[in-house]
Design an enzyme around this catalytic site. Structure first.
Site, PDB file in Angstrom:
ATOM      1  N   GLU A 106       0.820  -1.211   0.000  1.00 21.63           N
ATOM      2  CA  GLU A 106       0.000   0.000   0.000  1.00 21.63           C
ATOM      3  C   GLU A 106       0.858   1.267   0.000  1.00 21.63           C
ATOM      4  O   GLU A 106       1.937   1.289   0.588  1.00 21.63           O
ATOM      5  CB  GLU A 106      -0.879   0.025   1.258  1.00 21.63           C
ATOM      6  CG  GLU A 106      -1.843  -1.139   1.329  1.00 21.63           C
ATOM      7  CD  GLU A 106      -2.557  -1.222   2.662  1.00 21.63           C
ATOM      8  OE1 GLU A 106      -3.716  -1.662   2.665  1.00 21.63           O
ATOM      9  OE2 GLU A 106      -1.961  -0.851   3.694  1.00 21.63           O
ATOM     10  N   ARG A 123       3.755   4.572  16.140  1.00 21.98           N
ATOM     11  CA  ARG A 123       2.603   5.467  15.921  1.00 21.98           C
ATOM     12  C   ARG A 123       1.288   4.727  16.090  1.00 21.98           C
ATOM     13  O   ARG A 123       0.275   5.329  16.455  1.00 21.98           O
ATOM     14  CB  ARG A 123       2.705   6.183  14.572  1.00 21.98           C
ATOM     15  CG  ARG A 123       2.402   5.366  13.324  1.00 21.98           C
ATOM     16  CD  ARG A 123       0.919   5.394  12.958  1.00 21.98           C
ATOM     17  NE  ARG A 123       0.671   5.006  11.589  1.00 21.98           N
ATOM     18  CZ  ARG A 123      -0.175   4.039  11.225  1.00 21.98           C
ATOM     19  NH1 ARG A 123      -0.835   3.322  12.114  1.00 21.98           N
ATOM     20  NH2 ARG A 123      -0.367   3.787   9.943  1.00 21.98           N
ATOM     21  N   GLN A 170       2.959  -6.041  17.827  1.00 19.86           N
ATOM     22  CA  GLN A 170       2.383  -4.742  18.162  1.00 19.86           C
ATOM     23  C   GLN A 170       2.072  -4.586  19.655  1.00 19.86           C
ATOM     24  O   GLN A 170       1.891  -3.467  20.157  1.00 19.86           O
ATOM     25  CB  GLN A 170       1.099  -4.539  17.334  1.00 19.86           C
ATOM     26  CG  GLN A 170       0.331  -3.252  17.529  1.00 19.86           C
ATOM     27  CD  GLN A 170       1.149  -1.969  17.395  1.00 19.86           C
ATOM     28  OE1 GLN A 170       0.967  -1.011  18.133  1.00 19.86           O
ATOM     29  NE2 GLN A 170       2.098  -1.942  16.467  1.00 19.86           N
ATOM     30  N   ASP A 206      -7.197  -4.867   9.729  1.00 23.33           N
ATOM     31  CA  ASP A 206      -6.774  -3.694   8.972  1.00 23.33           C
ATOM     32  C   ASP A 206      -6.705  -3.944   7.480  1.00 23.33           C
ATOM     33  O   ASP A 206      -5.983  -3.300   6.754  1.00 23.33           O
ATOM     34  CB  ASP A 206      -5.425  -3.179   9.480  1.00 23.33           C
ATOM     35  CG  ASP A 206      -4.367  -4.266   9.415  1.00 23.33           C
ATOM     36  OD1 ASP A 206      -4.687  -5.367   8.956  1.00 23.33           O
ATOM     37  OD2 ASP A 206      -3.232  -3.992   9.812  1.00 23.33           O
TER      38      ASP A 206
END
Lengths: 348, 348
Positions: B65, B121, B149, B236
């Site tokens: 992406e 982030r 994560q 996601d």
């Protein structure tokens, strides 16, 4: 733990300096002819590619674009800006870089400068179009606009089509002098001209590459004679064209990717359904190219992602067994993929 | 002529190694809290940004992406892949890098690794959502999915919301052990749990971050009690969700950018017009966040380009006056911008 990155984490980077070394290592005419062949080969397998118009972010003074594509095995994208006002500030109008990746893992395999590479592939693309569309006995080319792209156009079309007689014109005489000087000693017969009319006198091919971000009329209708092939390269964003509408109207028009060209190319002056032929179909013989000696053919080139993909793949192949790249530590590669945090913690 | 590139041609590059050094130089909790503040500040000026859903290239095994955005002064984009099968091959599921550019010239001003930066982030983003949506007295968090994560989520939410009591669950016990070990000594009270039910017992916040590219039901409806706040981070991409539809149906849903979340988030299970609130409107107080103690709030996080922009701008500021970058010769910078060819010729 060592901070040294593993091999998987490394991505080869070709800098501007190394790109110039690679070009000289290969030889610039060979490089251009090779690029033309790579582009032709990819256009011949057009259906395999994931295609999308470029994604542009426009401001008052320019545009920044991302141009991705994929053939299912490799994925490539280019970042490119277009800022016509940059030249006055001593900056490049167009700068670019790009990435090639492995579709199976998503990992990048090449990061490269593409300012030089874009100039080369843009020349190679016009050469492919000229090869397929110009009269078979074309000998003379008018080069209108003698800026950063002009030498690449001349040299690529010479390398691929054997055209060595060039007539130069630019509104700025200094640009013409620069172009003449750069092409000196490279096997051309060059005539500098003081008007566009003079430049296109007797030309079989007319290549137009100017840079202003406006509707310009570099060529008017009565200037263009029967049988010529035109490469219109400089009109490459919305609101920017180079040819008078009447020339476009009486030409057979060939384009890269219609959804992009209708927004950015010369044909933005025409109706949305104005007939065009996709160049890849001429290359595969699915559609006719030039059909008569008197026909005016127009390659309305705006630059498409597949050309950049071809160029990146070529560079990726060519740098192997050369010293013309450095490895960048771009990809985090923990011993255990789930332990990114641990890798950071241990690096302290 | 010297091959040395001029200053304009140079773009600072932050490698994986240097990103880790920068994180330790700043301090990881400070870094996460700073990122949360930067994201909050950018979400508060949401209307200024040029927004578009990410441009994905999908294959059978993953997606690559591009995520661009611009605030009119700076332009940023991230390249990111998502390949769930990579982990079994010893590769990262998600790797990323990004670029920040000057809108006025189109020239890049930063090239950075973003595998680590994205992890940071993403933690910071959940912390922003938790700060604005969880019960004010939230003290305990269940962390479901203890992969790459998980530590970033725990540490960011501790740094921003003061939550120090963590209950861990993963279908793979080794992941839970890894997470516990990584968080040891960082000021948490941690309980490893052997079922999701056990993990969410008494939790005020539930953060779910799992990685399979399927419709999963990590949480079922009867497991989720009144008043909790859920961060659903792992769903996601299209076809990938983590929560049972019934949980989503009875939650107040908060999202980053609806056009992207409706395709990629938990709400892809719901009707196209299922009501959602944009988080930036909660941050600016244009819309209410949590309205009652018994309400279940759901942050359906998929990651949006503005978060990456905030992170890149933060790194760009922070590396100044540090040694944590190298300059890359990325931009061709001829003395005369129109003389790109001459620059190449003279480099021979």
């Amino acid at each position: 733990m060592s901070l040294k990155a593993s091999k998987l984490a490394m991505v080869p980077f070709v800098s501007v300096d190394n790109m110039m070394r690679l070009v000289h290592h290969v030889g610039i005419e060979t490089f251009l002819a090779d690029l033309a062949r790579e582009i032709e080969a990819d256009f011949a397998r057009w259906d395999l590619f994931d295609k999308t118009p470029r994604l542009g972010s426009h401001s008052d003074v320019g545009v920044i674009e991302l141009m991705p594509t994929s053939d299912g095995e490799l994925y490539g994208f280019k970042y490119v800006n277009g800022h016509p006002k940059n030249m006055k500030e001593g900056l490049q109008t167009v700068t670019a870089f790009g990435v090639l990746s492995d579709v199976d893992s998503g990992y990048p395999v090449l990061f490269s400068e593409m300012t030089i590479l874009t100039a080369l592939r843009t020349g190679a693309m016009s050469a492919v179009a000229t090869k397929h569309l110009a009269a078979p006995d074309a000998k003379t080319m008018a080069m209108i606009g003698n800026g950063a792209q002009s030498e690449f156009q001349c040299l690529a079309i010479k390398a691929v089509c054997g055209i060595e007689t060039i007539r130069l014109y630019d509104i700025d005489n200094a640009a013409t002098e620069k172009c003449m000087k750069n092409l000196a000693g490279l096997g051309f017969q060059i005539t500098p001209c003081s008007t566009p009319e003079e430049a296109i006198e007797g030309a079989d091919v007319i290549t137009v590459a100017t840079a202003d971000k406006d509707m310009q009329t570099i060529l008017t209708d009565n200037m263009v004679g029967a049988g010529v092939h035109i490469n219109a390269i400089g009109g490459d964003c919305p609101g920017k064209t180079e040819l008078h509408r009447d020339i476009v109207a009486r030409s057979s028009i060939f384009v890269e990717y219609p959804p992009q060209t209708r927004v950015e190319g010369e044909i933005q002056q025409m109706a949305d359904d104005h007939p065009v032929t996709e160049l890849w179909q001429v290359i595969t013989s699915a559609q006719a190219g030039r059909q008569s000696a008197g026909e005016v053919t127009l390659f309305d080139g705006v630059g498409f992602a597949i050309e950049d993909f071809s160029a990146l793949r070529y560079v990726h192949q060519k740098i192997k067994e050369t010293p013309f790249y450095i490895d960048l530590d771009l990809i985090a590669d923990p011993d255990d993929p789930r332990d990114l945090f641990g890798m950071i913690k241990r690096a302290r």
